[in-house]
Write an enzyme that holds these catalytic residues in place. Structure first.
Site, PDB file in Angstrom:
ATOM      1  N   ASP A   1     -28.805  36.932   3.462  1.00 53.34           N
ATOM      2  CA  ASP A   1     -29.137  35.463   3.356  1.00 53.34           C
ATOM      3  C   ASP A   1     -29.778  35.019   4.629  1.00 53.34           C
ATOM      4  O   ASP A   1     -30.340  33.802   4.759  1.00 53.34           O
ATOM      5  CB  ASP A   1     -28.118  34.728   2.938  1.00 53.34           C
TER       6      ASP A   1
ATOM      7  N   ARG B   1     -38.902  35.858  -0.467  1.00 52.31           N
ATOM      8  CA  ARG B   1     -38.549  35.304   0.743  1.00 52.31           C
ATOM      9  C   ARG B   1     -39.429  36.114   1.640  1.00 52.31           C
ATOM     10  O   ARG B   1     -39.676  35.726   3.090  1.00 52.31           O
ATOM     11  CB  ARG B   1     -36.931  35.434   1.184  1.00 52.31           C
TER      12      ARG B   1
ATOM     13  N   ARG C   1     -33.172  28.300   1.935  1.00 52.78           N
ATOM     14  CA  ARG C   1     -32.894  28.747   3.061  1.00 52.78           C
ATOM     15  C   ARG C   1     -34.287  28.982   3.740  1.00 52.78           C
ATOM     16  O   ARG C   1     -34.335  28.919   5.121  1.00 52.78           O
ATOM     17  CB  ARG C   1     -32.426  30.247   3.034  1.00 52.78           C
TER      18      ARG C   1
ATOM     19  N   LYS D   1     -20.290  28.899   0.624  1.00 49.44           N
ATOM     20  CA  LYS D   1     -21.216  28.860  -0.721  1.00 49.44           C
ATOM     21  C   LYS D   1     -20.381  29.647  -1.676  1.00 49.44           C
ATOM     22  O   LYS D   1     -19.836  29.574  -2.617  1.00 49.44           O
ATOM     23  CB  LYS D   1     -22.412  28.704  -0.743  1.00 49.44           C
TER      24      LYS D   1
HETATM   25  C1  S3P Z   1     -23.953  36.189  -3.320  1.00 49.96           C
HETATM   26  C2  S3P Z   1     -24.435  37.469  -3.253  1.00 49.96           C
HETATM   27  C3  S3P Z   1     -25.926  37.559  -2.582  1.00 49.96           C
HETATM   28  C4  S3P Z   1     -26.323  36.513  -1.955  1.00 49.96           C
HETATM   29  C5  S3P Z   1     -26.195  35.240  -2.735  1.00 49.96           C
HETATM   30  C6  S3P Z   1     -24.720  34.892  -2.937  1.00 49.96           C
HETATM   31  C7  S3P Z   1     -22.742  35.912  -3.774  1.00 49.96           C
HETATM   32  O1  S3P Z   1     -26.841  38.104  -3.762  1.00 49.96           O
HETATM   33  O2  S3P Z   1     -27.845  36.629  -1.586  1.00 49.96           O
HETATM   34  O3  S3P Z   1     -26.837  34.163  -1.928  1.00 49.96           O
HETATM   35  O4  S3P Z   1     -22.175  34.810  -3.629  1.00 49.96           O
HETATM   36  O5  S3P Z   1     -22.031  36.865  -4.372  1.00 49.96           O
HETATM   37  P1  S3P Z   1     -26.967  39.571  -4.378  1.00 49.96           P
HETATM   38  O6  S3P Z   1     -25.594  39.795  -5.192  1.00 49.96           O
HETATM   39  O7  S3P Z   1     -27.948  39.396  -5.321  1.00 49.96           O
HETATM   40  O8  S3P Z   1     -27.388  40.279  -3.202  1.00 49.96           O
END
Ligand code: S3P
Length: 429
Positions: free
Chosen positions: A316, A347, A389, A22
């Site tokens: 995550d 979460r 999740r 993703k």
């Molecule tokens: C992501 C960063 C993370 C993660 C999110 C995706 C990204 O968030 O939890 O699912 O693609 O940069 P944070 O930057 O808030 O930690």
């Protein structure tokens, strides 16, 4: 799909390939849109979150076509975006909103970013603050705390920014704004967060330097289109990995999985718990390490303590780690994880409340929880809180529980893993 019924028991056996990553899919669309000329994104994740990024860039004038399971993007260059004629709806996607806020801060037009009920409750001051310091006119609801965000971009100043909390989204927003600033913009973080932006941006022609936990980008570079191949998502693979480790008689091979060390903190934790996991067939795909992961179920696991630097590397995977902890002998303790309270749902609260319904013993703290194992889980009725999740982690708990479990608001898995329940059913014997 409002609810799904899952029967407990059985093992997880066979081969699977996780959906495309993703985070990398979002970035491939964003950087390709900002590049001059054609780019392709192969093995793009077609899920709700990443499609929000595609529609956002379409509304900014970028041509994005579906092509043989991937995307063909005719980028406009960093200054080629046009003012959107409506609000940009980022739906559930924090990555879309935060990364886009960096891009839009450098563009001399007006734009508004909003999202669904969950996204409109997520903290945005963390991007508004640094982007305003760089010279953007950016405002958010409730004193800049929450979306919608209204942005009038313009000339930006380069800066050095020290992130108060490790966040790949905020780091990336500032680096993207840095593309528009004169001089060098640098971002330092207290703990290493995922590094996909700094790995991928140079391949489009950006000048990026990395030194320890500081990333620097030079403003004014032209980006050029390129082809990106997206590896499988470790965060999605994690549900099958843990299911196989916990369900007796399981044996699974998960192919083509990204194993970027800034994402695979869970592997280290599971190994400390006593799990035997084989990571083989190592290779590189578009600058990201990729491997096939295999494991067998049934080994007894023991409790561990998780915290500090490790948290951003498994941010995550926290919901599925909680499920693993219910099956480990002793008290597993997660600390320093307060960021989990401001994800797609709270979460910590969600996993504590729902796993208790299965019969798990959990103590909740502001920054984590203690989970006492080994617990005999019983089927029950649980809520996903609209969080993909949480829904997938609870599905694995349901598999381990005796009897039937009903998960309400189950279709949110489409945010990152369309077809999750079908894949779980296919692999369960
Ligand atoms: C992501 C960063 C993370 C993660 C999110 C995706 C990204 O968030 O939890 O699912 O693609 O940069 P944070 O930057 O808030 O930690």
């Amino acid at each position: 799909m409002d609810r799904i019924e899952l029967r407990g028991g059985g093992s997880v056996r066979g081969e699977c390939v996780p959906p495309p990553d993703k985070s990398i899919s979002h970035r491939a669309v964003i950087f390709s849109s900002l590049a001059e000329g054609r780019s392709s994104v192969r093995n793009f994740l077609r899920a709700e979150d990443t499609l929000s990024t595609v529609s956002a860039f379409r509304s900014l004038g970028v041509e994005i076509e579906e092509q043989g399971g991937g995307l063909l993007i005719r980028g406009k260059g960093i200054y080629g975006l046009r003012e959107p004629d409506g609000v940009i709806d980022c739906r559930n996607s924090g990555t879309t909103m935060r990364l886009l806020s960096g891009v839009l801060s450098g563009n001399a037009f007006f734009s508004v970013l909003s999202g669904d009920d969950s996204l409109r409750r997520r903290p945005m001051q963390r991007v508004v603050g640094p982007l305003r310091q760089m010279g953007a006119e950016i405002r958010g609801r409730d004193n800049d705390r929450y979306p919608p965000l209204a942005i009038r971009g313009g000339t930006l100043r380069a800066m050095r920014y020290a992130l108060p909390v490790a966040s790949a989204q905020v780091k990336s927003a500032v680096l993207l704004a840095g593309l528009y600033a004169e001089g060098e913009t640098s971002v330092s973080e207290p703990h290493q967060s995922r590094d996909h932006t700094e790995r991928m941006l140079p391949s489009f022609g950006a000048v990026v330097g990395v030194q320890a936990r500081t990333v620097t980008v030079k403003g004014g570079a032209e980006l050029h289109g390129r082809d990106t191949v997206v590896p499988g998502d470790f965060s999605s693979a994690a549900f099958f990995l843990v299911a196989a480790l916990l369900a007796d008689g399981s044996e699974i091979e998960i192919r083509n999985t990204g194993i970027n060390p800034t994402r695979t903190g869970l592997l280290g934790v599971l190994k400390r718990m006593g799990a035997e996991i084989t990571v083989g067939n190592l290779r590189e795909v578009s600058g990201e390490p990729v491997a096939d992961i295999s494991c067998r179920g049934g080994n007894p696991l023991k409790a561990v303590t998780v915290g500090g630097d490790e948290i951003p590397l498994l941010i995550d995977e926290f919901p599925i780690l909680c499920v693993a902890a219910t099956q480990a002998e002793g008290v597993t303790s997660v600390k320093g994880a307060e960021e989990l309270r401001v994800k797609e749902s709270d979460r910590i609260k969600a996993m504590a409340a729902e796993l208790r319904k299965f019969g798990a013993e959990i103590e909740e703290f502001p920054d984590g929880m203690n989970i006492k194992g080994k617990a005999a889980l019983r089927g029950c009725e649980v809520l996903s809180y609209g969080d993909h999740r949480i829904a997938m982690a609870l599905s694995v708990a349901a598999l381990l529980a005796e009897g039937t479990t009903v998960i309400h608001d189950a279709s949110c898995v489409d945010i990152s893993f369309p077809g999750f329940y079908e894949e779980l059913r296919r692999l369960t014997r």
